[in-house]
Enzyme design. Sequence first.
Site, PDB file in Angstrom:
ATOM      1  N   SER A 138      -4.651   8.847  -4.000  1.00 14.33           N
ATOM      2  CA  SER A 138      -3.851   9.231  -5.164  1.00 14.33           C
ATOM      3  C   SER A 138      -3.927  10.724  -5.455  1.00 14.33           C
ATOM      4  O   SER A 138      -2.927  11.334  -5.848  1.00 14.33           O
ATOM      5  CB  SER A 138      -4.307   8.429  -6.390  1.00 14.33           C
ATOM      6  OG  SER A 138      -4.202   7.049  -6.153  1.00 14.33           O
ATOM      7  N   HIS A 188      -6.804  12.167 -10.252  1.00 18.87           N
ATOM      8  CA  HIS A 188      -5.398  12.573 -10.330  1.00 18.87           C
ATOM      9  C   HIS A 188      -5.261  13.995 -10.863  1.00 18.87           C
ATOM     10  O   HIS A 188      -4.427  14.771 -10.376  1.00 18.87           O
ATOM     11  CB  HIS A 188      -4.634  11.599 -11.230  1.00 18.87           C
ATOM     12  CG  HIS A 188      -4.625  10.202 -10.722  1.00 18.87           C
ATOM     13  ND1 HIS A 188      -4.225   9.129 -11.495  1.00 18.87           N
ATOM     14  CD2 HIS A 188      -4.965   9.688  -9.503  1.00 18.87           C
ATOM     15  CE1 HIS A 188      -4.317   8.019 -10.777  1.00 18.87           C
ATOM     16  NE2 HIS A 188      -4.767   8.334  -9.574  1.00 18.87           N
TER      17      HIS A 188
END
Length: 255
Positions: A138, A188
Amino acid sequence: MEELLGSYIIFLILLFIETKGIPPITLAIIILNMFIFLAPEFNAGEVCLSVNTTFYACEWQRLLLAPLHHIDVDHLGFNMASLVWKGSKLERRVGSARFMFSILIFGLLTGVAYLSIKAALACLLTDRFNMDCAVGFSGILFALKVINNGHSTDGNIPGPFLIKRRDACWTELILIHMLSPRSSFVGHLAGILIGLAYVKGPLKMMINWFTGKEYGNVRFAECYHRSRSAGLDVHPERECRPASPPRYRRQRRRC
């Protein structure tokens, strides 16, 4: 469940190949992630990234292994479906060799940024942040999203809210954390910071130094396809070459 997910991802890949095609490096990364997830000898808990296991235990190989492992089926499926779009778009723009080198650098730097933020939070708040362990692709995907938005023309994303493309990564960061609280917010965020370091910082210059100029042959390809589509029988190199200034003959003055 794993077999269903594998069939679903393969369907997405075949659909994308049928319409636009997946570049080789993006396709290889997808296959590698699927193989590691389905292989029984690989355990995500043994390669997850944390301050205790990576920094204090000096297991630096986790920086390379953690992005290639996923916790469950949904985690893998969402990341690979996102990679099909974001990776293919960027690989076509910069080339396969540069894209492969960039993915390697983004993976390492995203892990370093993740560890740095977690270590800072542990010093300021509590030692619990040193034990937080994360895996998945991610962070790299967020970096790719920032870079793709940086290359695209500025505009708004269609929807009920007016969100600029350059700010879409921050909105997605908040929404994903609200919809999936178990997702790594810091991971993230680290990917966004690395993407910004490429778009607006020195990371792009470093990658240019190793791989050459970013758009070395894009102009040539654009002119070639333009001449082919227009039906002109013109050599692309001549069409792309800038026009030389006209030469004027020296005129003799009459006495």
